[in-house]
Design a protein around this motif. Sequence first.
Motif, PDB file in Angstrom:
ATOM      1  N   THR A  28       0.841  -1.196   0.000  1.00 27.58           N
ATOM      2  CA  THR A  28       0.000   0.000   0.000  1.00 27.58           C
ATOM      3  C   THR A  28       0.879   1.251   0.000  1.00 27.58           C
ATOM      4  O   THR A  28       2.064   1.197   0.343  1.00 27.58           O
ATOM      5  N   ASN A  29       0.262   2.364  -0.387  1.00 27.86           N
ATOM      6  CA  ASN A  29       0.995   3.627  -0.419  1.00 27.86           C
ATOM      7  C   ASN A  29       1.487   4.034   0.970  1.00 27.86           C
ATOM      8  O   ASN A  29       2.572   4.595   1.103  1.00 27.86           O
ATOM      9  N   ARG A  30       0.684   3.763   1.999  1.00 26.47           N
ATOM     10  CA  ARG A  30       1.094   4.100   3.364  1.00 26.47           C
ATOM     11  C   ARG A  30       2.331   3.316   3.778  1.00 26.47           C
ATOM     12  O   ARG A  30       3.234   3.855   4.407  1.00 26.47           O
ATOM     13  N   ALA A  76       5.985   4.801   4.667  1.00 26.26           N
ATOM     14  CA  ALA A  76       6.619   4.494   5.947  1.00 26.26           C
ATOM     15  C   ALA A  76       8.030   3.947   5.740  1.00 26.26           C
ATOM     16  O   ALA A  76       8.966   4.332   6.443  1.00 26.26           O
ATOM     17  N   ILE A  77       8.195   3.072   4.768  1.00 26.37           N
ATOM     18  CA  ILE A  77       9.525   2.515   4.475  1.00 26.37           C
ATOM     19  C   ILE A  77      10.476   3.622   4.006  1.00 26.37           C
ATOM     20  O   ILE A  77      11.618   3.701   4.455  1.00 26.37           O
ATOM     21  N   CYS A  95       7.162   8.592   8.240  1.00 26.28           N
ATOM     22  CA  CYS A  95       7.380   7.255   8.810  1.00 26.28           C
ATOM     23  C   CYS A  95       6.063   6.584   9.204  1.00 26.28           C
ATOM     24  O   CYS A  95       5.951   5.357   9.160  1.00 26.28           O
ATOM     25  N   ALA A  96       5.065   7.382   9.569  1.00 25.27           N
ATOM     26  CA  ALA A  96       3.756   6.832   9.941  1.00 25.27           C
ATOM     27  C   ALA A  96       2.881   6.575   8.714  1.00 25.27           C
ATOM     28  O   ALA A  96       1.774   6.043   8.841  1.00 25.27           O
ATOM     29  N   GLY A  97       3.346   6.984   7.541  1.00 28.74           N
ATOM     30  CA  GLY A  97       2.561   6.786   6.321  1.00 28.74           C
ATOM     31  C   GLY A  97       1.456   7.810   6.141  1.00 28.74           C
ATOM     32  O   GLY A  97       0.583   7.641   5.297  1.00 28.74           O
ATOM     33  N   ALA A 136       6.666  15.149   1.417  1.00 29.81           N
ATOM     34  CA  ALA A 136       7.843  15.438   2.239  1.00 29.81           C
ATOM     35  C   ALA A 136       8.865  16.250   1.441  1.00 29.81           C
ATOM     36  O   ALA A 136       9.432  17.215   1.947  1.00 29.81           O
ATOM     37  N   ARG A 137       9.078  15.885   0.183  1.00 31.61           N
ATOM     38  CA  ARG A 137      10.016  16.618  -0.674  1.00 31.61           C
ATOM     39  C   ARG A 137       9.556  18.061  -0.852  1.00 31.61           C
ATOM     40  O   ARG A 137      10.347  18.997  -0.785  1.00 31.61           O
ATOM     41  N   THR A 138       8.255  18.259  -1.046  1.00 28.57           N
ATOM     42  CA  THR A 138       7.710  19.615  -1.176  1.00 28.57           C
ATOM     43  C   THR A 138       7.972  20.415   0.091  1.00 28.57           C
ATOM     44  O   THR A 138       8.376  21.572   0.029  1.00 28.57           O
ATOM     45  N   MET A 139       7.773  19.799   1.236  1.00 26.10           N
ATOM     46  CA  MET A 139       8.003  20.499   2.500  1.00 26.10           C
ATOM     47  C   MET A 139       9.484  20.832   2.680  1.00 26.10           C
ATOM     48  O   MET A 139       9.830  21.900   3.180  1.00 26.10           O
ATOM     49  N   ILE A 140      10.366  19.925   2.254  1.00 22.48           N
ATOM     50  CA  ILE A 140      11.803  20.199   2.321  1.00 22.48           C
ATOM     51  C   ILE A 140      12.141  21.392   1.440  1.00 22.48           C
ATOM     52  O   ILE A 140      12.825  22.325   1.862  1.00 22.48           O
ATOM     53  N   GLU A 141      11.640  21.387   0.218  1.00 25.93           N
ATOM     54  CA  GLU A 141      11.931  22.470  -0.724  1.00 25.93           C
ATOM     55  C   GLU A 141      11.371  23.798  -0.239  1.00 25.93           C
ATOM     56  O   GLU A 141      11.968  24.843  -0.456  1.00 25.93           O
TER      57      GLU A 141
END
Length: 192
Positions: A2-4, A8-9, A69-71, A78-83
């Motif tokens: 699943t996407n979640r 998480a991985i 990590c919690a999915g 996450a990448r958008t938030m980093i940028e």
Amino acid sequence: MTNRLIAAIQGMQLASMGRFITQYDPLARRYAAAEVASALKWTTRAAASRLEWGEHLTSTLPRTLAALCAGIIDIAKARTMIEQTEIIDADDGMAWLSALLPAEKTALADYVRANAPTCIFPCCNRPARSCELDHTVPFPDGPTSADNLKPLCKYHHEAKTHHGWDVTQVTYAWTSPLGRTYVTYSTGTNNS
């Protein structure tokens, strides 16, 4: 999968990389990327990028990392938030800040600009919509309220903040570094 679970991985992988990279001093970090690339059969560039993300998430955005990590969010979010948390220049910062301001702050800015439709510096006619709002009594000592805000173009904001100009609110009484006073009203400037 699943996407979640995938998210998480990926989050756990970035967390591990963030912890791993902090073991290296800044001069040896290029070797860390080569080590990760060799172990995971990645390019050095891809490994360096992931190490950088992991370090940024671990040190600067731990809640984003926890959500990944919690999915709850995926790697793209996450990448958008980093940028979006990279260092940005003042103009972009003001644009971001304006976009994030609650409606009350936007209404306050509109009110201040309606009461003073141009930069309030003597003889300046730059429209208030292209001006910065400046605190007469500097923040945090002065409140962010209509009676403590006024529009100043970037040039005159700089003059007030860093080059010795002073101003009082209501009728705007400007004092030059040489002691000359200029009073501005919504109808124009009078010299004293």
